[in-house]
Design a protein around this motif. Sequence first.
Motif, short mmCIF file in Angstrom:
data_model
loop_
_atom_site.label_atom_id
_atom_site.label_comp_id
_atom_site.label_asym_id
_atom_site.label_seq_id
_atom_site.Cartn_x
_atom_site.Cartn_y
_atom_site.Cartn_z
N LYS A 259 -22.87 -2.07 -22.41
CA LYS A 259 -24.30 -1.84 -22.63
C LYS A 259 -24.67 -0.35 -22.69
N LEU A 260 -23.81 0.52 -22.15
CA LEU A 260 -24.14 1.95 -22.09
C LEU A 260 -23.34 2.79 -23.10
N ASP B 32 -19.74 -12.08 -25.51
CA ASP B 32 -19.53 -12.63 -24.17
C ASP B 32 -18.04 -12.65 -23.85
N ARG C 68 -18.64 4.03 -19.60
CA ARG C 68 -19.27 5.12 -20.35
C ARG C 68 -18.62 6.45 -19.99
N GLU D 173 -21.22 -6.23 -16.24
CA GLU D 173 -22.16 -5.11 -16.15
C GLU D 173 -21.76 -4.09 -15.10
N LYS E 150 -17.26 -4.37 -29.39
CA LYS E 150 -18.01 -5.18 -28.44
C LYS E 150 -18.05 -6.63 -28.89
N ALA F 9 -20.05 -1.02 -16.45
CA ALA F 9 -20.67 -0.33 -17.58
C ALA F 9 -20.74 1.19 -17.38
N SER F 10 -21.14 1.63 -16.20
CA SER F 10 -21.30 3.05 -15.96
C SER F 10 -19.96 3.78 -16.01
N ASP G 276 -17.13 -6.89 -23.39
CA ASP G 276 -18.27 -7.78 -23.65
C ASP G 276 -19.56 -6.97 -23.62
N GLU G 277 -20.64 -7.60 -24.03
CA GLU G 277 -21.91 -6.88 -24.14
C GLU G 277 -22.34 -6.27 -22.82
N ALA G 278 -22.10 -6.98 -21.72
CA ALA G 278 -22.53 -6.49 -20.41
C ALA G 278 -21.81 -5.20 -20.05
#
Length: 240
Positions: free
Chosen positions: A238-239, A8, A206, A199, A5, A202-203, A233-235
């Motif tokens: 996140k999961l 940004d 995962r 973001e 990760k 993200a789902s 990136d972090e967004a």
Amino acid sequence: MILQKFPDHDTLSQHTAEHIAELIIQKPNALLCLASGDTPIETYHRFVDLVKAGKVDISQCTFVGLDEWVGFGPDDFGSCSYYVFRDLFNPLQLRPDQIHVFDAKASDLAAECAKIDAVIRANGGLDLLLVGMGMNGHIALNEPGTPFNLGCHVSQLAESTITVGQKYFNKETTLTQGITVGLRHLAEAREVILLVSGEKKASKLREALTGPITNEVPASILQTHPNGLVWVDEAAGKLV
């Protein structure tokens, strides 16, 4: 597979550009297959800067286009190759013999698939495959349900891909099929980088990285690759 990760998108892009440059320094005649789309654009800009600064010599490299909308070509605004030429191939001032892309306007698309298969085979396989991930988990235009053992092929586009694909065009555009490097080439590539940013991914990321390995989520094939690098990136991460 290794997940890493970055804080940004800019940091992700700089790291990826430097990694591509280092790969070429280690193997000057590398065969690279690089995606279009929004995610890698900043990577390409930074890689071009490294080349122009004399940090890496690309004169012996060969580049393969990853995919294309059937019926579109490099001169068509919104096509996959339009953006790769705009952001990478043209700024690098590549020679024509260094570039191999699908002619998605050809009358014989099977021959186009065989052409790119042959380029990859003649070069001993891909040294680097750089891909993104679609909202439905697709890799290149390998849509959900695509067998993992296919080489280059013509695909029927999923409705979600058709909808998202409109953002690349300046008017409503009919998209039905794609022509694409297959997941077999991903499995056989010496190194694969999956770049995911934002973001909204993200789902699905995962699901791809922690769920079952299934062709219903094509990106899940990265779980099986010994040199699969998943850089996010972090967004996006996140999961996971």
